[in-house]
Design a protein around this motif. Structure first.
Motif, PDB file in Angstrom:
ATOM      1  N   LEU A 194       0.865  -1.143   0.204  1.00 63.25           N
ATOM      2  CA  LEU A 194       0.155   0.056   0.053  1.00 63.25           C
ATOM      3  C   LEU A 194       1.017   1.387  -0.171  1.00 63.25           C
ATOM      4  N   ASP A 195       0.890   1.852  -1.119  1.00 60.81           N
ATOM      5  CA  ASP A 195       1.430   3.367  -1.076  1.00 60.81           C
ATOM      6  C   ASP A 195       0.521   4.441  -0.486  1.00 60.81           C
ATOM      7  N   ALA A 196       0.431   4.310   0.673  1.00 62.69           N
ATOM      8  CA  ALA A 196      -0.306   5.248   1.529  1.00 62.69           C
ATOM      9  C   ALA A 196      -0.101   6.757   1.350  1.00 62.69           C
ATOM     10  N   SER A 197       1.071   7.043   1.304  1.00 64.75           N
ATOM     11  CA  SER A 197       1.460   8.471   1.232  1.00 64.75           C
ATOM     12  C   SER A 197       1.074   9.079  -0.383  1.00 64.75           C
ATOM     13  N   ARG A 198       1.187   8.171  -1.071  1.00 66.13           N
ATOM     14  CA  ARG A 198       1.011   8.781  -2.529  1.00 66.13           C
ATOM     15  C   ARG A 198      -0.724   8.898  -2.583  1.00 66.13           C
ATOM     16  N   LEU A 199      -1.318   7.979  -2.110  1.00 62.73           N
ATOM     17  CA  LEU A 199      -2.786   8.057  -2.335  1.00 62.73           C
ATOM     18  C   LEU A 199      -3.565   9.070  -1.532  1.00 62.73           C
ATOM     19  N   LEU A 200      -2.851   9.243  -0.138  1.00 58.89           N
ATOM     20  CA  LEU A 200      -3.363  10.398   0.589  1.00 58.89           C
ATOM     21  C   LEU A 200      -2.842  11.857   0.144  1.00 58.89           C
ATOM     22  N   ALA A 201      -1.856  11.997  -0.797  1.00 55.72           N
ATOM     23  CA  ALA A 201      -1.344  13.157  -1.423  1.00 55.72           C
ATOM     24  C   ALA A 201      -2.480  13.284  -2.660  1.00 55.72           C
ATOM     25  N   GLU A 202      -2.683  12.335  -3.276  1.00 54.49           N
ATOM     26  CA  GLU A 202      -3.836  12.357  -4.442  1.00 54.49           C
ATOM     27  C   GLU A 202      -5.189  12.878  -3.932  1.00 54.49           C
TER      28      GLU A 202
ATOM     29  N   ARG B 217      -5.506   1.481   8.755  1.00 56.51           N
ATOM     30  CA  ARG B 217      -5.176   2.875   9.068  1.00 56.51           C
ATOM     31  C   ARG B 217      -5.320   3.801   8.154  1.00 56.51           C
ATOM     32  N   PHE B 218      -5.015   3.512   6.938  1.00 57.00           N
ATOM     33  CA  PHE B 218      -5.004   4.219   5.717  1.00 57.00           C
ATOM     34  C   PHE B 218      -6.351   4.612   5.545  1.00 57.00           C
ATOM     35  N   LEU B 219      -7.358   3.780   5.547  1.00 55.57           N
ATOM     36  CA  LEU B 219      -8.754   4.163   5.196  1.00 55.57           C
ATOM     37  C   LEU B 219      -9.307   5.054   6.375  1.00 55.57           C
ATOM     38  N   SER B 220      -8.861   4.912   7.343  1.00 58.32           N
ATOM     39  CA  SER B 220      -9.237   5.745   8.572  1.00 58.32           C
ATOM     40  C   SER B 220      -8.751   7.038   8.387  1.00 58.32           C
ATOM     41  N   GLU B 221      -7.698   7.188   7.927  1.00 54.42           N
ATOM     42  CA  GLU B 221      -7.026   8.539   8.018  1.00 54.42           C
ATOM     43  C   GLU B 221      -7.656   9.233   6.726  1.00 54.42           C
ATOM     44  N   LEU B 222      -7.947   8.583   5.643  1.00 52.09           N
ATOM     45  CA  LEU B 222      -8.669   9.228   4.392  1.00 52.09           C
ATOM     46  C   LEU B 222      -9.914   9.595   4.847  1.00 52.09           C
ATOM     47  N   ALA B 223     -10.721   8.666   5.634  1.00 50.18           N
ATOM     48  CA  ALA B 223     -11.953   9.060   6.037  1.00 50.18           C
ATOM     49  C   ALA B 223     -12.039  10.415   6.684  1.00 50.18           C
ATOM     50  N   HIS B 224     -11.149  10.454   7.672  1.00 51.86           N
ATOM     51  CA  HIS B 224     -10.889  11.588   8.468  1.00 51.86           C
ATOM     52  C   HIS B 224     -10.874  12.781   7.814  1.00 51.86           C
ATOM     53  N   ARG B 225      -9.857  12.816   6.757  1.00 52.17           N
ATOM     54  CA  ARG B 225      -9.702  13.981   5.975  1.00 52.17           C
ATOM     55  C   ARG B 225     -10.877  14.327   5.133  1.00 52.17           C
ATOM     56  N   THR B 226     -11.304  13.439   4.632  1.00 54.92           N
ATOM     57  CA  THR B 226     -12.799  13.455   3.782  1.00 54.92           C
ATOM     58  C   THR B 226     -13.744  14.245   4.707  1.00 54.92           C
TER      59      THR B 226
END
Length: 603
Positions: free
Chosen positions: A162-170, A317-326
């Motif tokens: 999982l490239d979490a940093s790239r996906l979160l940046a996008e 963890r990635f999905l939770s961080e993305l959900a929080h930002r969303t």
């Protein structure tokens, strides 16, 4: 067998590529051909692909060399419950998959298992990742006669890193592109599908509003259409048990290993709903809350058809961080919309307030200027100023000053209400007497407009209220009725119901449209154009705030062209028991003189 497939205890002689020749079983060969499945594979494709054909009884009809290589076993004679001897279908965490969830067992049960990556634990302890497809094969009677499993070996599990940093940046760049929050949500899901799952949903649940699926996506075009149809025909309903993920109840991350038949039966509303759930396909689900500033706005759900590959901790963890930002993005977008609406209301109010404040100032200024010129002219001529002229001018000045004072008082009241500084001085009052006094004060204005005022209050209704604020409420309602009553009678009713007092104000005027009834008690709102009916749009808002401060309620019923009825209900407070059964008829105060014509405060 009724299917026309001959049962065998040993594997039939395969063709060179391991797939049965047409002569092996005519009915089975016909079933393969009718479903568009090849009966022979040759050349390089045969060498790369494993073939396993298992009869409904468990007898192995075909097991080619590549299949033996993939599973690390020789061709068996039989397979029990879709489980190959010595092999285990396992999840990503190493736990074995229940036998009925294996691709062979599902195909024997009549389900078509689309191509996906599965993990197999071989008898020698090694693991293999196989891209497998399993399809049921029907015999001459239309029933499932066999299952065909086709496998390809893959070097590693796709998407395992999982490239979490790239996906979160996008995702951050995407969410920062536009203010229209919901327009960016489906493109957001495209970052997740198919990189992390086969499908995704984003569900919002605002307080007091129904649950909404604002974005949905599936990697498979056919299942995407089915998912849209499912959500369109059967939208989530929070009132039904099991309809919403557990995340909406607990606010915690939720996992569903697979949408089993038992789960489908539990949540399906009818047979068609169950059919659509099944056709979307079995899948696992990871649900994370959309939380921001201590509140939960909804949930982000990721679907995965390959149940062998469970969602791991990094993905959670990635999905939770993305959900929080969303969620923060949605909350900020909401606050921005509210700020823009507040600015719009402010600008509209300033325009209305300027007009309304100028309206009484214009005649006031003209009358004062006229009186000043008359006084100057008369003084030059040495003549006295006529008393009636001064009295007439002062009367106009007094009326306009009262109107200005009322407008300013309303603005001050709104300021107090907004700041939470609306104070109440409670005392024992008779609501019927207060209503009678207000009508007495409005009598001159009503007579001028040809409006009859009527009071139905057979007995006193005593309670503990603030006199000034209670009079303000009744004045606002009567003023509103006179303004929109179009010269028709206005009827007030006062009655007591135990510890509750009720006041009704009914007019027979233009009425209020149904869609406007909910908003007329808000700030700066009207049900009609301010060009025809002036006012700041604050009277009913202030009325509601005062009534709610008393612990009561106010509402309106109306039909356009048939007039309106405003119903005010107030708790009577802590009063003696005997006051609840008083019988004396109310009336205006004996020494009350008719007040000057009041200026109705438009609502």
């Amino acid at each position: 067998m009724s299917s026309g497939v001959t049962s065998s205890s040993s594997c039939p002689d395969p063709s060179p590529d391991g797939v049965p020749e047409p002569s092996a079983d005519a009915a089975l060969t016909q079933g393969l051909a009718e479903q568009g499945l090849p009966v022979r594979v040759a050349g390089a494709e045969a060498e790369a692909e494993g073939w396993i054909l298992i009869e409904r009884t468990g007898a192995v009809l075909a097991f080619n060399t590549q299949a033996a290589f993939h599973f690390g076993i020789p061709a068996p004679a039989r397979v029990e419950h879709g489980r190959l001897p010595g092999c285990e279908w396992v999840r990503a965490d190493g736990t074995p998959l229940p036998s009925h969830e294996s691709p062979l067992a599902r195909a024997l049960a009549g389900e078509q298992v689309d191509a996906s990556v599965w993990e197999v634990l071989r008898p020698d302890g090694t693991r293999a990742f196989l891209r497998a497809t399993a399809v049921p094969v029907k015999g001459g009677d239309g029933q499932v006669a066999a299952a065909l499993l086709r496998t390809h070996g893959v070097e590693a599990l796709p998407g395992a890193v999982l490239d979490a940093s790239r996906l979160l940046a996008e995702a951050g760049a995407l969410l920062g592109e536009a203010v229209d929050a919901e327009a960016q949500l489906e493109p957001l899901l495209k970052l997740l599908v198919p990189a992390l799952g086969d499908g995704a949903l984003l569900i919002l649940k605002a307080p007091g509003e129904p649950v909404r699926v604002v974005a949905s996506l599936h990697a498979d075009a056919g299942r995407h259409a089915l998912l849209r149809e499912l959500l369109g025909r059967y939208p989530p309903d929070s009132s039904l048990p099991g309809e919403l993920p557990e995340v909406f109840v607990s606010g915690a991350v939720g996992r569903l290993p697979i949408l089993s038949e038992e789960h489908v039966a539990a949540i399906a509303r009818d047979a068609e709903h169950a059919r659509l759930l099944r056709e979307v396909g079995p899948h696992g689900c990871l649900s994370v809350p959309l939380g921001a500033r201590g509140g939960m706005l909804g949930a982000l759900m990721l679907l995965r058809s390959n149940v062998l590959r469970a969602f791991d901790a990094d993905e959670e963890r990635f999905l939770s961080e993305l959900a929080h930002r969303t969620a923060l993005y949605l909350e900020n977008a909401r606050l921005l919309r509210e700020a823009r609406e507040a600015v719009r209301q402010r600008d509209e109010f300033l325009g209305i307030a300027s007009h309304e404040l100028k309206t009484p100032l214009t005649p006031l200024s003209l009358k004062v200027q006229l009186l000043q010129k008359q006084v100057v002219v008369l003084a030059r001529e040495g003549r006295p100023v006529p008393t009636e002229k001064v009295a007439e001018t002062l009367d106009v000045v007094q009326r306009q000053v009262r109107r200005l004072s009322g407008l300013v008082d309303n603005l001050l009241d709104v300021s107090r209400i907004t700041a939470g500084r609306l104070r109440l001085e409670l005392e024992e009052l008779d609501l019927a007497s207060v209503a009678a006094e207000i009508l007495y004060r409005f009598a001159p204005a009503a007579a001028q407009h040809g409006t009859e005022l009527e009071l139905n209050a057979p007995v006193p209704v005593v309670g503990r209220w603030d006199r000034l604020r209670l009079e303000q409420v009744v004045t606002n309602l009567v003023s509103n009725a006179l303004k929109y009553g179009a010269g028709h009678p206005v009827v007030l009713g006062v009655e007591g119901h135990g510890t509750l007092a009720r006041l009704t104000v009914k007019d027979h005027g233009i009425g209020i449209a149904p869609e406007d009834l909910a908003r007329i008690f808000e700030r700066f709102e009207r049900a009609v154009s301010d060009r025809h009916y002036g006012g700041l749009g604050l009277g009913l808002y202030i009325t509601r705030q005062i009534v709610e401060a008393f612990g009561g309620k106010v509402r309106a019923t109306s039909e356009p062209g048939q007039g309106s009825t405003f119903i005010l209900e107030l708790p009577r407070g802590d009063i003696p028991e005997e006051w609840l059964t008083a019988h004396a008829a109310p009336g205006p105060t004996a020494d009350l003189e008719p007040a000057p014509e009041p200026e109705p405060e438009p609502s």
